[in-house]
Design a protein around this motif. Structure first.
Motif, short mmCIF file in Angstrom:
data_model
loop_
_atom_site.label_atom_id
_atom_site.label_comp_id
_atom_site.label_asym_id
_atom_site.label_seq_id
_atom_site.Cartn_x
_atom_site.Cartn_y
_atom_site.Cartn_z
N ALA A 135 -7.79 -7.22 10.88
CA ALA A 135 -7.83 -5.80 10.55
C ALA A 135 -7.94 -4.94 11.80
N VAL A 136 -8.80 -5.33 12.72
CA VAL A 136 -8.97 -4.58 13.96
C VAL A 136 -7.67 -4.60 14.78
N ASP A 137 -7.04 -5.77 14.87
CA ASP A 137 -5.77 -5.87 15.60
C ASP A 137 -4.67 -5.05 14.93
N ALA A 138 -4.62 -5.06 13.60
CA ALA A 138 -3.61 -4.28 12.89
C ALA A 138 -3.82 -2.79 13.11
N ASN A 139 -5.07 -2.36 13.06
CA ASN A 139 -5.39 -0.96 13.31
C ASN A 139 -5.00 -0.56 14.73
N ALA A 140 -5.27 -1.42 15.70
CA ALA A 140 -4.91 -1.13 17.09
C ALA A 140 -3.40 -1.01 17.26
N ARG A 141 -2.63 -1.66 16.38
CA ARG A 141 -1.17 -1.59 16.42
C ARG A 141 -0.64 -0.47 15.51
N GLU A 142 -1.55 0.38 15.02
CA GLU A 142 -1.24 1.56 14.23
C GLU A 142 -0.66 1.26 12.86
N PHE A 143 -1.06 0.12 12.27
CA PHE A 143 -0.74 -0.14 10.88
C PHE A 143 -1.77 0.56 10.01
N GLU A 144 -1.37 0.98 8.84
CA GLU A 144 -2.32 1.41 7.82
C GLU A 144 -2.89 0.11 7.25
N VAL A 145 -4.21 -0.02 7.22
CA VAL A 145 -4.85 -1.27 6.80
C VAL A 145 -5.74 -1.00 5.59
N VAL A 146 -5.58 -1.84 4.57
CA VAL A 146 -6.37 -1.76 3.36
C VAL A 146 -6.97 -3.13 3.10
N VAL A 147 -8.27 -3.17 2.80
CA VAL A 147 -8.95 -4.43 2.50
C VAL A 147 -9.64 -4.28 1.14
N PRO A 148 -9.20 -5.05 0.14
CA PRO A 148 -9.87 -5.03 -1.15
C PRO A 148 -11.12 -5.90 -1.13
N ARG A 149 -12.28 -5.31 -1.37
CA ARG A 149 -13.56 -6.02 -1.25
C ARG A 149 -13.66 -7.19 -2.20
#
Length: 191
Positions: A135-149
Motif C-alpha cells: 500500500a505504501v509503495d502504491a501510494n508513493a507511485r501515485e495509485f489510488e489505494v483502497v484496503v477493505p478491512r
C-alpha cells in the motif's frame, strides 16, 4: 470530464502454506476473510476488471506460480481452504515477489501500466507486513489505494487494526469494507 481510474484487485500472499511461525493464527484469520474475499473476486471478474495474485515464492526459487497453487491446494496443506476457495481462473494475472512489497523487484508496475490501472484494491495477508508495504509503495507511485478491512488479515486483530489505522491516518490508502467497494464505470476490460 476525466474518466474514473481503472481498478484492479491485488490479492496478496493468499496462496500460502502458512508453514511459518505464527502461520496457524494467520491462516485462521485469513479464513475468516474468505466470504468478503470471494465476493470481491467475483465482483471484479464479473466487471471485467483485473484480478492479480501477488505472492511470495517462500524461498522456493525454482517453483512457479502454478506449482505453488497446486502445493497450497493439497488437502493436507494448512492453507488449502483459502487456496482452493480463491484459486486463480483463466484470465487472472499473477506475479511472484521476493519480499514484502508487491512492487519490489517484480513486473507489477509494467503490468499495471499495460492494463491502464490507476486504482488498486489490496486484499490478503498480512495487513501489518506485505499489505502495508504494498500500500505504501502504491501510494508513493501515485495509485489510488483502497484496503477493505474485512478482506485483510494479520496474526491478531490488533496488528491488523494498527496497520489499517496507519494507512488511513497517513492517507496512503482509503480503508473501507469490501461491500462498499464499487468498480467505477469503465473499469472492465477494454476500458
Amino acid at each position: 470530464m476525466t474518466a474514473p481510474p481503472r481498478s484492479a484487485l491485488l490479492l496478496i500472499d493468499l496462496i500460502n502454506l502458512f508453514d511459518f511461525e505464527g502461520g496457524t493464527a494467520l491462516a485462521r484469520a485469513a479464513e475468516a476473510t474468505l466470504p468478503a474475499l470471494q465476493r470481491l473476486v467475483q465482483r471484479f471478474r464479473a466487471g471485467g476488471a483485473p484480478v492479480i495474485y501477488a505472492n511470495d515464492n517462500f524461498a522456493h526459487w525454482q517453483m512457479d506460480f502454478r506449482e505453488l497453487v497446486a502445493t497450497c491446494c493439497h488437502p493436507q496443506a494448512r492453507g488449502a481452504a483459502i487456496a482452493t476457495a480463491l484459486a486463480p481462473m483463466p484470465g487472472d494475472y499473477f506475479i511472484l515477489k521476493p519480499k514484502h512489497s508487491a512492487f519490489l523487484a517484480t513486473p507489477l508496475p509494467v503490468l499495471l501500466a499495460k492494463l491502464d490501472v490507476r486504482r488498486l484494491v489490496l486484499a490478503g495477508v498480512a495487513a501489518d507486513a506485505c499489505v502495508l508495504a504494498t500500500a505504501v509503495d502504491a501510494n508513493a507511485r501515485e495509485f489510488e489505494v483502497v484496503v477493505p478491512r474485512d478482506a485483510v488479515a494479520s496474526r491478531t486483530p490488533a496488528l491488523r487494526d494498527t496497520a489499517l489505522d496507519l494507512l488511513q491516518r497517513s492517507r496512503a490508502a482509503k480503508v473501507t469494507t469490501a461491500a462498499r467497494i464499487r468498480l467505477p464505470a469503465g473499469s472492465g476490460a477494454g476500458s
